[in-house]
Design an enzyme around this catalytic site. Structure first.
Site, PDB file in Angstrom:
ATOM      1  N   ASP A 141       0.834  -1.203   0.000  1.00  0.00           N
ATOM      2  CA  ASP A 141       0.000   0.000   0.000  1.00  0.00           C
ATOM      3  C   ASP A 141       0.863   1.244   0.000  1.00  0.00           C
ATOM      4  O   ASP A 141       0.545   2.249   0.644  1.00  0.00           O
ATOM      5  CB  ASP A 141      -0.917  -0.031   1.235  1.00  0.00           C
ATOM      6  N   LYS A 144       2.939   3.131  -6.004  1.00  0.00           N
ATOM      7  CA  LYS A 144       2.457   2.064  -6.899  1.00  0.00           C
ATOM      8  C   LYS A 144       3.559   1.530  -7.806  1.00  0.00           C
ATOM      9  O   LYS A 144       3.548   0.369  -8.154  1.00  0.00           O
ATOM     10  CB  LYS A 144       1.269   2.585  -7.705  1.00  0.00           C
ATOM     11  N   ASP A 169      -3.201  -2.978  -2.427  1.00  0.00           N
ATOM     12  CA  ASP A 169      -4.243  -1.964  -2.520  1.00  0.00           C
ATOM     13  C   ASP A 169      -4.063  -1.162  -3.818  1.00  0.00           C
ATOM     14  O   ASP A 169      -2.981  -1.134  -4.402  1.00  0.00           O
ATOM     15  CB  ASP A 169      -4.167  -1.014  -1.311  1.00  0.00           C
ATOM     16  N   ASN A 170      -5.120  -0.504  -4.264  1.00  0.00           N
ATOM     17  CA  ASN A 170      -5.050   0.475  -5.356  1.00  0.00           C
ATOM     18  C   ASN A 170      -4.613  -0.065  -6.703  1.00  0.00           C
ATOM     19  O   ASN A 170      -4.001   0.656  -7.498  1.00  0.00           O
ATOM     20  CB  ASN A 170      -4.102   1.633  -4.983  1.00  0.00           C
ATOM     21  N   GLU A 199     -11.290   4.416  -1.436  1.00  0.00           N
ATOM     22  CA  GLU A 199     -11.749   4.771  -0.085  1.00  0.00           C
ATOM     23  C   GLU A 199     -12.608   6.043  -0.079  1.00  0.00           C
ATOM     24  O   GLU A 199     -12.270   7.044  -0.693  1.00  0.00           O
ATOM     25  CB  GLU A 199     -10.551   4.942   0.871  1.00  0.00           C
TER      26      GLU A 199
HETATM   27  O1  LIG Z   1      -5.205   4.224  -1.261  1.00  0.00           O
HETATM   28  C1  LIG Z   1      -4.482   5.198  -1.920  1.00  0.00           C
HETATM   29  C2  LIG Z   1      -5.100   6.146  -2.715  1.00  0.00           C
HETATM   30  C3  LIG Z   1      -4.334   7.124  -3.376  1.00  0.00           C
HETATM   31  C4  LIG Z   1      -5.015   8.136  -4.231  1.00  0.00           C
HETATM   32  C5  LIG Z   1      -4.617   9.472  -4.197  1.00  0.00           C
HETATM   33  C6  LIG Z   1      -5.254  10.410  -4.968  1.00  0.00           C
HETATM   34  C7  LIG Z   1      -6.334  10.019  -5.789  1.00  0.00           C
HETATM   35  F1  LIG Z   1      -6.967  10.931  -6.526  1.00  0.00           F
HETATM   36  C8  LIG Z   1      -6.741   8.691  -5.826  1.00  0.00           C
HETATM   37  C9  LIG Z   1      -6.079   7.748  -5.043  1.00  0.00           C
HETATM   38  C10 LIG Z   1      -2.951   7.163  -3.204  1.00  0.00           C
HETATM   39  C11 LIG Z   1      -2.319   6.195  -2.392  1.00  0.00           C
HETATM   40  C12 LIG Z   1      -0.926   6.199  -2.188  1.00  0.00           C
HETATM   41  C13 LIG Z   1      -0.364   5.240  -1.383  1.00  0.00           C
HETATM   42  C14 LIG Z   1      -1.173   4.275  -0.796  1.00  0.00           C
HETATM   43  N1  LIG Z   1      -2.506   4.248  -0.968  1.00  0.00           N
HETATM   44  C15 LIG Z   1      -3.092   5.194  -1.749  1.00  0.00           C
HETATM   45 MG   LIG Z   2      -3.935   2.606  -0.566  1.00  0.00          MG
END
Ligand SMILES: Oc1cc(-c2ccc(F)cc2)cc2cccnc12
Ligand SMILES: [Mg+2]
Length: 214
Positions: A141, A144, A169-170, A199
């Site tokens: 997580d 990416k 995740d993601n 989320e």
């Molecule tokens: O769950 C996550 C979501 C996002 C994220 C940030 C901005 C967006 F517009 C969409 C998604 C970044 C992450 C970075 C690291 C670990 N998890 C993340």
């Molecule tokens: Mg995440």
């Protein structure tokens, strides 16, 4: 002085959650991030999938890559058997400082080792520094574009054993296309996609569960 979003998340925990009660910590963060400020916690919808995988694996050793404020750290650690250990790596020192306090508020500091630094630097040191042989569960997580290189590094360092579970995740948003392609096409992994949402939003996202076949 202007507070940061992680600081405001910690404040919400200390105001609304009960010390020593992990579920109330999770609930307080979700309430804050759904109603006040979005933040990149795995969240309650994907969090339920995370919980079910943790319960199914019942891991003795867990590695989390990317701590942020400790939301998923608390979710996972609250489900671990008595002597199980969770090592969580966080590159950002400000995030790590907040996460330590969130984990402490939940009363889970004895189950969690938070390590500050880059996953690529720490993965090769896991055995010598923490006496880890292999990880039963890895929750990816963090950045990416680090998912794939870190997975290859864990293989090279023999930190995965037959049956080790990777949960990422993601994989849709922000997305980890090279990682997905790798675990879905490699004969050494059995992969499964759990469709969900980013989320606190209606945007599609999901978790990829990949079992290492050895
Ligand atoms: O769950 C996550 C979501 C996002 C994220 C940030 C901005 C967006 F517009 C969409 C998604 C970044 C992450 C970075 C690291 C670990 N998890 C993340
Ligand atoms: Mg995440």
């Amino acid at each position: 002085t202007q507070s940061t979003r992680p600081q405001r998340i910690l404040d919400a925990v200390q105001k609304n959650a009960t010390r020593g009660d992990p579920r109330s910590v999770v609930k307080a963060i979700d309430h804050f991030c759904r109603n006040k400020e979005w933040a990149m916690n795995v969240g309650d919808e994907k969090g339920c999938i995370l919980d079910s995988v943790v319960s199914e694996v019942n891991p003795a050793t867990v590695l989390e890559l990317g701590t942020y404020c400790g939301y998923s750290t608390v979710r996972i650690a609250s489900l671990l058997p008595p002597h199980a250990k969770l090592i969580t790596l966080e590159f950002n020192p400000d995030f790590a400082a907040i996460a330590r306090q969130v984990i402490a508020w939940a009363g889970l500091e004895d189950k969690v080792q938070l390590v500050e630094g880059a996953s690529g630097d720490w993965i090769p040191k896991m055995k010598e520094q923490f006496g880890v042989k292999t990880f039963d569960l890895v929750f990816l997580d963090h950045w990416k574009n680090s998912y794939l290189p870190d997975t290859k590094l864990m293989e090279e360092c023999s930190l995965l054993r037959k049956g080790s579970v990777l949960l990422a995740d993601n994989v849709i948003c922000p997305g980890a296309p090279d990682y997905l392609e790798f675990v879905r096409s490699s004969p050494r992994y059995k992969s499964q996609y759990f469709k969900s949402h980013l989320e606190y939003t209606k945007v599609e996202d999901g978790l990829e569960k990949s079992v290492f076949l050895g």
